[in-house]
Design a protein around this motif. Structure first.
Motif, mmCIF file in Angstrom:
data_model
loop_
_atom_site.group_PDB
_atom_site.id
_atom_site.type_symbol
_atom_site.label_atom_id
_atom_site.label_comp_id
_atom_site.label_asym_id
_atom_site.label_seq_id
_atom_site.Cartn_x
_atom_site.Cartn_y
_atom_site.Cartn_z
ATOM 1 N N GLU A 89 0.844 -1.193 0.000
ATOM 2 C CA GLU A 89 0.000 0.000 0.000
ATOM 3 C C GLU A 89 0.882 1.246 0.000
ATOM 4 O OE1 GLU A 89 -3.171 2.334 2.946
ATOM 5 O OE2 GLU A 89 -2.113 0.526 3.619
ATOM 6 N N LEU A 90 0.525 2.217 -0.830
ATOM 7 C CA LEU A 90 1.259 3.482 -0.865
ATOM 8 C C LEU A 90 0.607 4.482 0.081
ATOM 9 C CD1 LEU A 90 2.013 3.980 -4.669
ATOM 10 C CD2 LEU A 90 3.458 2.942 -2.907
ATOM 11 N N ILE A 91 1.412 5.132 0.885
ATOM 12 C CA ILE A 91 0.945 6.160 1.811
ATOM 13 C C ILE A 91 1.676 7.461 1.487
ATOM 14 C CG2 ILE A 91 0.751 6.841 4.237
ATOM 15 C CD1 ILE A 91 0.860 3.879 4.969
ATOM 16 N N ASN A 92 0.938 8.541 1.333
ATOM 17 C CA ASN A 92 1.512 9.852 1.003
ATOM 18 C C ASN A 92 2.146 9.900 -0.391
ATOM 19 O OD1 ASN A 92 0.727 10.810 3.484
ATOM 20 N ND2 ASN A 92 2.785 10.777 4.381
ATOM 21 N N GLN A 93 1.567 9.190 -1.356
ATOM 22 C CA GLN A 93 2.100 9.251 -2.718
ATOM 23 C C GLN A 93 2.077 10.679 -3.244
ATOM 24 O OE1 GLN A 93 0.217 6.660 -5.587
ATOM 25 N NE2 GLN A 93 1.185 7.670 -7.320
ATOM 26 N N GLU A 94 1.157 11.508 -2.706
ATOM 27 C CA GLU A 94 1.059 12.893 -3.161
ATOM 28 C C GLU A 94 2.358 13.670 -2.931
ATOM 29 O OE1 GLU A 94 -1.037 12.542 0.910
ATOM 30 O OE2 GLU A 94 -0.949 11.425 -0.991
ATOM 31 N N GLU A 95 3.203 13.200 -2.005
ATOM 32 C CA GLU A 95 4.494 13.863 -1.793
ATOM 33 C C GLU A 95 5.371 13.740 -3.033
ATOM 34 O OE1 GLU A 95 6.114 15.693 1.064
ATOM 35 O OE2 GLU A 95 3.979 16.040 0.820
ATOM 36 N N VAL A 96 5.360 12.597 -3.678
ATOM 37 C CA VAL A 96 6.130 12.406 -4.909
ATOM 38 C C VAL A 96 5.457 13.130 -6.066
ATOM 39 C CG1 VAL A 96 7.021 10.700 -6.542
ATOM 40 C CG2 VAL A 96 7.010 10.195 -4.087
ATOM 41 N N ASP A 97 4.137 12.986 -6.163
ATOM 42 C CA ASP A 97 3.403 13.623 -7.262
ATOM 43 C C ASP A 97 3.541 15.140 -7.226
ATOM 44 O OD1 ASP A 97 2.568 11.132 -8.096
ATOM 45 O OD2 ASP A 97 0.648 11.222 -7.054
ATOM 46 N N ARG A 98 3.614 15.700 -6.030
ATOM 47 C CA ARG A 98 3.766 17.154 -5.895
ATOM 48 C C ARG A 98 5.050 17.640 -6.563
ATOM 49 N NH1 ARG A 98 6.375 20.210 -1.874
ATOM 50 N NH2 ARG A 98 6.667 18.372 -0.535
ATOM 51 N N HIS A 99 6.126 16.928 -6.352
ATOM 52 C CA HIS A 99 7.404 17.300 -6.968
ATOM 53 C C HIS A 99 7.359 17.097 -8.478
ATOM 54 C CE1 HIS A 99 9.003 17.826 -2.995
ATOM 55 N NE2 HIS A 99 8.868 16.545 -2.681
ATOM 56 N N PHE A 100 6.711 16.011 -8.921
ATOM 57 C CA PHE A 100 6.577 15.773 -10.353
ATOM 58 C C PHE A 100 5.810 16.909 -11.027
ATOM 59 C CE2 PHE A 100 6.823 10.835 -10.006
ATOM 60 C CZ PHE A 100 8.209 10.922 -9.901
ATOM 61 N N ARG A 101 4.731 17.377 -10.380
ATOM 62 C CA ARG A 101 3.933 18.465 -10.971
ATOM 63 C C ARG A 101 4.748 19.754 -11.115
ATOM 64 N NH1 ARG A 101 -0.127 16.377 -7.524
ATOM 65 N NH2 ARG A 101 0.269 18.051 -6.005
ATOM 66 N N VAL A 129 13.143 12.385 -0.992
ATOM 67 C CA VAL A 129 11.949 11.786 -0.393
ATOM 68 C C VAL A 129 12.314 10.414 0.169
ATOM 69 C CG1 VAL A 129 9.618 10.928 -0.804
ATOM 70 C CG2 VAL A 129 10.395 13.009 -1.966
ATOM 71 N N TYR A 130 12.038 10.219 1.459
ATOM 72 C CA TYR A 130 12.320 8.919 2.074
ATOM 73 C C TYR A 130 11.155 7.962 1.812
ATOM 74 C CZ TYR A 130 14.729 5.707 5.147
ATOM 75 O OH TYR A 130 15.431 4.619 5.621
ATOM 76 N N CYS A 131 11.507 6.723 1.469
ATOM 77 C CA CYS A 131 10.508 5.687 1.211
ATOM 78 C C CYS A 131 10.621 4.630 2.307
ATOM 79 C CB CYS A 131 10.731 5.043 -0.151
ATOM 80 S SG CYS A 131 10.825 6.232 -1.508
ATOM 81 N N HIS A 132 9.777 4.735 3.292
ATOM 82 C CA HIS A 132 9.786 3.814 4.431
ATOM 83 C C HIS A 132 8.914 2.617 4.091
ATOM 84 C CE1 HIS A 132 8.342 3.024 8.843
ATOM 85 N NE2 HIS A 132 8.982 1.992 8.320
ATOM 86 N N ILE A 133 9.547 1.472 3.865
ATOM 87 C CA ILE A 133 8.818 0.250 3.531
ATOM 88 C C ILE A 133 8.673 -0.582 4.793
ATOM 89 C CG2 ILE A 133 8.769 -1.831 2.102
ATOM 90 C CD1 ILE A 133 10.512 -0.294 0.086
ATOM 91 N N LYS A 154 5.603 4.357 2.849
ATOM 92 C CA LYS A 154 5.218 5.707 3.253
ATOM 93 C C LYS A 154 6.268 6.709 2.786
ATOM 94 C CE LYS A 154 3.896 8.493 7.264
ATOM 95 N NZ LYS A 154 3.680 8.495 8.740
ATOM 96 N N PHE A 155 5.825 7.713 2.023
ATOM 97 C CA PHE A 155 6.731 8.725 1.485
ATOM 98 C C PHE A 155 6.779 9.951 2.398
ATOM 99 C CE2 PHE A 155 5.148 6.417 -2.287
ATOM 100 C CZ PHE A 155 6.353 5.998 -2.815
ATOM 101 N N THR A 156 7.990 10.404 2.692
ATOM 102 C CA THR A 156 8.189 11.597 3.508
ATOM 103 C C THR A 156 9.251 12.466 2.854
ATOM 104 O OG1 THR A 156 7.715 10.347 5.541
ATOM 105 C CG2 THR A 156 8.828 12.475 5.790
ATOM 106 N N THR A 157 8.919 13.706 2.530
ATOM 107 C CA THR A 157 9.915 14.614 1.976
ATOM 108 C C THR A 157 10.835 15.076 3.103
ATOM 109 O OG1 THR A 157 8.460 15.387 0.198
ATOM 110 C CG2 THR A 157 10.325 16.794 0.779
#
Length: 288
Positions: free
Chosen positions: A93-105, A224-228, A240-243
């Motif tokens: 499950e992805l948590i906080n994917q919007e953190e990555v998408d925000r940078h992509f945008r 962005v840290y990717c905590h698996i 979980k993604f954390t900038t």
């Protein structure tokens, strides 16, 4: 021919159902811990030095939980050979994917950082099916070229590009004008010629890679840290993604390296059994 044999055997084993693979994992635990005692001295030494405040019984408890978990990683890696995209999405499950998408945008590349924690191999698959932007996975080549080629082919099944550490700058420069993500497994042990920076990590003087920080400063990309982490149900995870770093220029030298390593340490302290304790992480001592 040898590579084809390895790949063929891996595929056949991957067709076994999860319940049978986990039965094999349970058996493998007893073999690794009680019979051959796989790297048991290394594991216990690493745990004792990392948690001097804990008792011998607590050290052994962490070790046993780690050895329970290690065979699961092995059989899950085997199963990856025949997993579908739907299987991958179901398992992590992805948590906080919007953190990555925000940078992509914003048109930025993203420097992803993770560790040998949880199921980082399955995490490569989840990253691969998360976006269609270029996905680079930075790796340290294995000494056995056959296994190296087989595992890289396995990791690339869903579109990730495997990039040896020494080639990362060239690849990132090629992608500097478009969104992309470069994933670093940043808790490996560097060679002396690759780093001269030591920090206190898990109560020990530790030589750490500074490559993530160097790339961030060159590209100005966020980190962005990717905590698996592992869920309660066996074989299921979350990412979980954390900038951690928005603008690398805002930090002093080595501050970025310190920050992402301390994030890893905090994660390990909360659930230590899911880190790769069998790795000889502290073999590089300061030269006098």
């Amino acid at each position: 021919m040898r590579k084809k044999s390895i790949a063929g055997l891996l595929y056949i084993l991957s067709l076994l159902p999860f319940w049978l693979l986990y039965t094999l994992s349970d058996l493998l635990y007893y073999i690794l811990f009680y019979l051959i005692q796989y790297r048991k001295r290394v594991v216990l030494e690493n745990i004792r030095n990392s948690f001097p405040e804990k008792t011998a019984a607590e050290h052994m408890d962490i070790a046993k939980k780690f050895y329970r978990y290690l065979p699961d990683l092995v059989v899950e890696a085997v199963k990856m050979r025949s997993m579908t995209e739907a299987d991958v999405k179901k398992r992590i499950e992805l948590i906080n994917q919007e953190e990555v998408d925000r940078h992509f945008r914003q048109g930025k590349g993203v420097i992803g950082v993770t560790a040998h924690y949880g199921n980082w191999e399955l995490g490569i698959y989840r990253l691969s099916v998360m976006t269609q932007y270029p996905r680079l996975v930075i790796y340290k080549p294995l000494s056995n070229s056959d296994f190296n080629d087989v595992y890289n082919a396995l990791r690339c099944r869903f579109g990730a590009t495997m990039v040896p550490m020494k080639q990362i700058l060239r690849h990132i420069v090629q992608l500097r004008h478009q969104p992309h993500i470069s994933m670093f497994v940043a808790d490996q042990t560097p060679m002396y010629q690759d780093s001269d920076y030591y920090m206190n990590f898990l109560n020990q003087d530790t030589l750490v890679y500074t490559g993530t920080e160097r790339i961030a400063r060159l590209t100005k990309n966020p980190i962005v840290y990717c905590h698996i982490g592992r869920k309660e149900k066996r074989g299921y995870y979350y990412c979980k993604f954390t900038t951690l770093i928005e603008n690398p220029d805002d930090y002093e030298p080595h501050e970025i390296t310190l920050k992402h390593n301390l994030f890893t340490e905090e994660m390990i302290r909360k659930q230590p059994e899911y880190w790769l304790w069998s790795h000889r992480r502290w073999k590089r001592k300061r030269r006098t």
